[in-house]
Write a protein that holds these residues in place. Sequence first.
Motif, PDB file in Angstrom:
ATOM      1  N   SER A 552     -16.636  40.470  -8.847  1.00 28.96           N
ATOM      2  CA  SER A 552     -16.470  40.008  -7.625  1.00 28.96           C
ATOM      3  C   SER A 552     -17.811  38.879  -7.271  1.00 28.96           C
ATOM      4  CB  SER A 552     -16.804  41.089  -6.958  1.00 28.96           C
ATOM      5  OG  SER A 552     -18.141  41.489  -6.644  1.00 28.96           O
ATOM      6  N   ALA A 553     -17.032  38.564  -5.703  1.00 28.98           N
ATOM      7  CA  ALA A 553     -18.289  36.874  -5.625  1.00 28.98           C
ATOM      8  C   ALA A 553     -19.034  38.031  -4.796  1.00 28.98           C
ATOM      9  CB  ALA A 553     -17.107  36.492  -3.833  1.00 28.98           C
ATOM     10  N   GLU A 554     -18.825  38.758  -4.494  1.00 28.46           N
ATOM     11  CA  GLU A 554     -20.716  39.432  -3.923  1.00 28.46           C
ATOM     12  C   GLU A 554     -21.740  39.624  -5.094  1.00 28.46           C
ATOM     13  OE1 GLU A 554     -23.077  43.295  -1.994  1.00 28.46           O
ATOM     14  OE2 GLU A 554     -20.426  42.830  -2.327  1.00 28.46           O
ATOM     15  N   LEU A 555     -20.936  40.017  -6.253  1.00 32.00           N
ATOM     16  CA  LEU A 555     -21.910  40.154  -7.745  1.00 32.00           C
ATOM     17  C   LEU A 555     -21.746  38.669  -8.593  1.00 32.00           C
ATOM     18  CD1 LEU A 555     -22.878  42.466  -9.905  1.00 32.00           C
ATOM     19  CD2 LEU A 555     -20.451  42.107 -11.043  1.00 32.00           C
ATOM     20  N   LYS A 556     -21.065  38.002  -7.800  1.00 39.00           N
ATOM     21  CA  LYS A 556     -21.510  36.045  -8.694  1.00 39.00           C
ATOM     22  C   LYS A 556     -22.394  35.574  -8.278  1.00 39.00           C
ATOM     23  CE  LYS A 556     -19.256  32.180  -9.018  1.00 39.00           C
ATOM     24  NZ  LYS A 556     -17.923  31.461  -9.290  1.00 39.00           N
ATOM     25  N   SER A 557     -22.304  36.289  -6.498  1.00 36.58           N
ATOM     26  CA  SER A 557     -23.874  35.490  -5.484  1.00 36.58           C
ATOM     27  C   SER A 557     -25.431  35.899  -6.558  1.00 36.58           C
ATOM     28  CB  SER A 557     -23.705  35.779  -4.449  1.00 36.58           C
ATOM     29  OG  SER A 557     -24.221  35.511  -3.387  1.00 36.58           O
ATOM     30  N   LEU A 558     -25.018  37.648  -6.115  1.00 37.97           N
ATOM     31  CA  LEU A 558     -26.290  38.166  -6.548  1.00 37.97           C
ATOM     32  C   LEU A 558     -26.356  37.670  -7.811  1.00 37.97           C
ATOM     33  CD1 LEU A 558     -25.508  42.295  -5.554  1.00 37.97           C
ATOM     34  CD2 LEU A 558     -27.636  40.397  -5.009  1.00 37.97           C
ATOM     35  N   ILE A 559     -25.565  37.729  -8.993  1.00 33.06           N
ATOM     36  CA  ILE A 559     -26.759  37.092 -10.527  1.00 33.06           C
ATOM     37  C   ILE A 559     -27.106  35.548 -10.489  1.00 33.06           C
ATOM     38  CG2 ILE A 559     -25.500  36.697 -12.572  1.00 33.06           C
ATOM     39  CD1 ILE A 559     -23.335  38.735 -12.149  1.00 33.06           C
ATOM     40  N   ARG A 560     -26.256  34.512  -9.477  1.00 29.93           N
ATOM     41  CA  ARG A 560     -26.957  33.159  -9.231  1.00 29.93           C
ATOM     42  C   ARG A 560     -27.740  33.821  -8.439  1.00 29.93           C
ATOM     43  NH1 ARG A 560     -22.442  29.753  -7.507  1.00 29.93           N
ATOM     44  NH2 ARG A 560     -21.053  29.090  -9.239  1.00 29.93           N
ATOM     45  N   SER A 561     -28.591  34.732  -7.825  1.00 30.57           N
ATOM     46  CA  SER A 561     -29.695  34.926  -6.951  1.00 30.57           C
ATOM     47  C   SER A 561     -30.899  35.085  -7.894  1.00 30.57           C
ATOM     48  CB  SER A 561     -29.549  35.201  -6.224  1.00 30.57           C
ATOM     49  OG  SER A 561     -29.041  34.983  -5.117  1.00 30.57           O
ATOM     50  N   LEU A 749     -24.632  33.526 -18.673  1.00 24.92           N
ATOM     51  CA  LEU A 749     -23.582  35.215 -19.583  1.00 24.92           C
ATOM     52  C   LEU A 749     -22.267  35.200 -18.046  1.00 24.92           C
ATOM     53  CD1 LEU A 749     -26.919  37.489 -21.034  1.00 24.92           C
ATOM     54  CD2 LEU A 749     -25.718  35.495 -22.272  1.00 24.92           C
ATOM     55  N   TYR A 750     -22.723  35.030 -17.241  1.00 22.34           N
ATOM     56  CA  TYR A 750     -22.255  35.453 -16.725  1.00 22.34           C
ATOM     57  C   TYR A 750     -20.294  34.307 -15.944  1.00 22.34           C
ATOM     58  CZ  TYR A 750     -19.249  37.733 -12.569  1.00 22.34           C
ATOM     59  OH  TYR A 750     -18.418  38.958 -11.720  1.00 22.34           O
ATOM     60  N   GLU A 751     -20.610  33.233 -15.957  1.00 25.48           N
ATOM     61  CA  GLU A 751     -19.817  32.089 -15.684  1.00 25.48           C
ATOM     62  C   GLU A 751     -19.587  30.720 -16.469  1.00 25.48           C
ATOM     63  OE1 GLU A 751     -20.876  30.533 -11.557  1.00 25.48           O
ATOM     64  OE2 GLU A 751     -22.326  31.740 -11.304  1.00 25.48           O
TER      65      GLU A 751
END
Length: 861
Positions: A552-561, A749-751
């Motif tokens: 999700s977009a929220e998980l993506k933002s959290l992982i970037r942080s 690892l995610y993107e």
Amino acid sequence: EEGNLVESNPDTNSSNGASAREKDMLPSPGELENVPPKPNTEISRKKLCGYLNKLGIKGPIKTWKSRWFFYDENKCRLLYYRTAQDINPLGSIDLSSASFDCKMENGEGVFEIRTPSRAFILKAISKQAMMYWLQQLQMRRWEFCNTQSRFPVGSSQLVNEPLAGRTIDNEDFLPLVKTPTEAVGLKAASLPAPQTSTALQNISLKHPWTEIQTEPRLNWIRKARWINNGFPGSPEELCREKNSVDKVSVLQQQILTLTEEVKSQKELVKLLHKALEAAQQEKRVSSKYLTATEDKDRLELVRHKVRQIADLTSRLEALEQEKKELEQILTLRDSHIQELKEHVQLLMEKNHAKQEVIMALTEQMARELSDPLQEANTITVETLYKQQEEIEHLKDDIDAYKTQNQFLNSEIHQVTRLWTRVAENEKSLLMKCACLQARNCQMESKYLTVLRKLQEAVPGLPNSHAELVKNLIQEALQWDVKEEAEEGFNLNPVSEYDEYGFMTVPDYEIEDWKLLAKIQALEIKSNKLRSQEIVEKPLRDRWNSIGELNPSAELKSLIRSGIPVEHRQRVWRWMVSRHCSLIPGHYQRLLEQSRSTEHPACRQIELDLPRTLTNNKHFSSPTSQLIPKLRRVLLAFSWHNPAIGYCQGLNRLAAVALLVLEDEESAFWCLVHIVENLMPEDYYSDTLITSQVDQRVFKDFLSEKLPRLTTHFEQYRIDVSLITFNWFLVAFVDSLISDILLRVWDAFLYEGTKVIFRYALAIFKYNEEEILRIHDSVEIYQYLRFFTRMIMDGRKLMNIAFNDLNPFPMKLLRNRRSAHREELEAELCELEQIKAAYVKERAEQGPQDLKEVASEEEEEI
């Protein structure tokens, strides 16, 4: 006997005043000036004082002792004295951290005050007096804990209303008890101390170990209540009898107390007489000695005194011997008494058994001789009496339990609110301490930075100044984080290694850079402290609220942080399993294959193992536990992907995966995910063609995003690929500090590889101004060699990478790669043609020409 004794010193005596009763008086006008005004004037409120019985804790027999208790408003302490007229207290009870309890099982009027060190058991003269004391102590504790000196203003959101002033709507709380004036307050000080019946009053003088079967006071009340409900009897007579019995008991107790006191006073008078006679005798001898005119007379007096001393010494020895003999006799008598007690106990048990048999036989005879109808009536009346008495017992118990439950509810409510207040204040103090520590780290960092600048300018300074700078630098280098933590309170001490074993202070070989390592450690600590409450805690709370992981977009933002340490392993496993079909048993089969057959890359793997993550304690030594695991992971991958086998750089990728995932098989699949899914094809081939393509793509992005820096590099002919090639090959391992490196890997690892491009551009943007100030190609290369290790603010770097730089989608990256790959392949094809033409031309020249060339080369050598 008494706990928490107050030291008897001049300060204590002066603060206590002339007597306990004087302390109950109103404060002087001078004292009132120092007391802050309150909505409810404390002057009009009664002082909390009175007699209570305190249970002694020392000795084999625990006894109740009457003590005068006085509450100290300033220190929130309950002082207790022998009598109301005493000056110095026997001890004190700290109420600020105490809790109160009353249990019905302990008896009427008994309650407890529990402090962290011990529990005090007290007894009031009645249930009403007990509840009054408990409620008053609750209110005084609440008021003391809510004073501004104890809790800073604005640190809590709770309302600071006094407990007594607020209305209690909840029925579970006990209503305020009226003041029992006869037991509490100043008037109680003028009354005699209440006497408590002890176990000695129920002991028969004829048979010391037999208790007299007296009916308790409570049973008298219950019987009177039963009689008033319609049963025959005279309640006036019972009350009169009860009152007279109580008065006689009180008077007898007073007589015993006064008799004991007179006896002790007589003993004291005898001792004083003896001391007076001895003093007079000493005075007469001294007078003779002084009035003697000749030395002979004085000598005779001295000899006489010596003889007296010797005589007294011999008498003392004889008395000591007699004392020992008497102690032995006493021991024998004690043992004899113990035997007699056991014998008496045995006789009592036999006698009790006989009495039971006699009672049973008597009842049997009475039943046989009496009329059956009369017997039935007697049984009915007795049964009815017992049932009524039991009902009264149960009603009293229910009332007592209700009172106990109501008070405990109020105590739990108040203690919970106090605990919440303390927790909030502790949290605010910890935040303040963290801010102060962060500010201190910044100041130390600035100080060390100034020293480093002076270190560079030492050759141009006068000798005295240069020596001073040198000494200051040596002192700074000797600073040890552990010693600093031991000397005082350190909220977040800097350890030598972080959670994954990376060194927090870089170990630079160059002496001039050791000061730089200290600056880096301080900057890292300062950033962590400053972001701990503002950034890290909200981020951690958001991660804790996430259950099952879904893209999700929220998980993506959290992982970037950045993923918190406690969640990183779980999230990495999830990201790997999304893209890799984990084949059960596949890793074990690869290990068996590597044990049975030696892989061609085995030698290169062994050479690279000691050079892997040398700044991490888990890999820095050949005997480290992770070295064998890393070897097995790399060998398994070389058999899993024969096209690549092993390429330099894979060792560092696998090492980071091992540190986070810990499990060998998980680290193996993470390496497979990076090489086969995230990185383009042929990235780790023999030609490294795709890696070269990415360097050309990066140069394009650099010229677009940072044109000034690109112009600067072109001016001094700087090829950035010499620095950045390794960044892309191993995803910044050994380039960035561990905290920032793992954040990069979270997003990578995610993107995918676009994260590496973003962070590579962000690194140059982060240091752009510093690079533009350097105007020498050699110095620029030297700076680019280590400038990534100077980045301390991971949050700032992340914002540059994902927010400040204009986004470039993956489609654009693929198009650029495709275009540059065609160019590179064309160039390589052209090089191959040139090489083939050259080889053909050399072959046409013949062997002789080759010999001539060889001879010419030999002559040059």
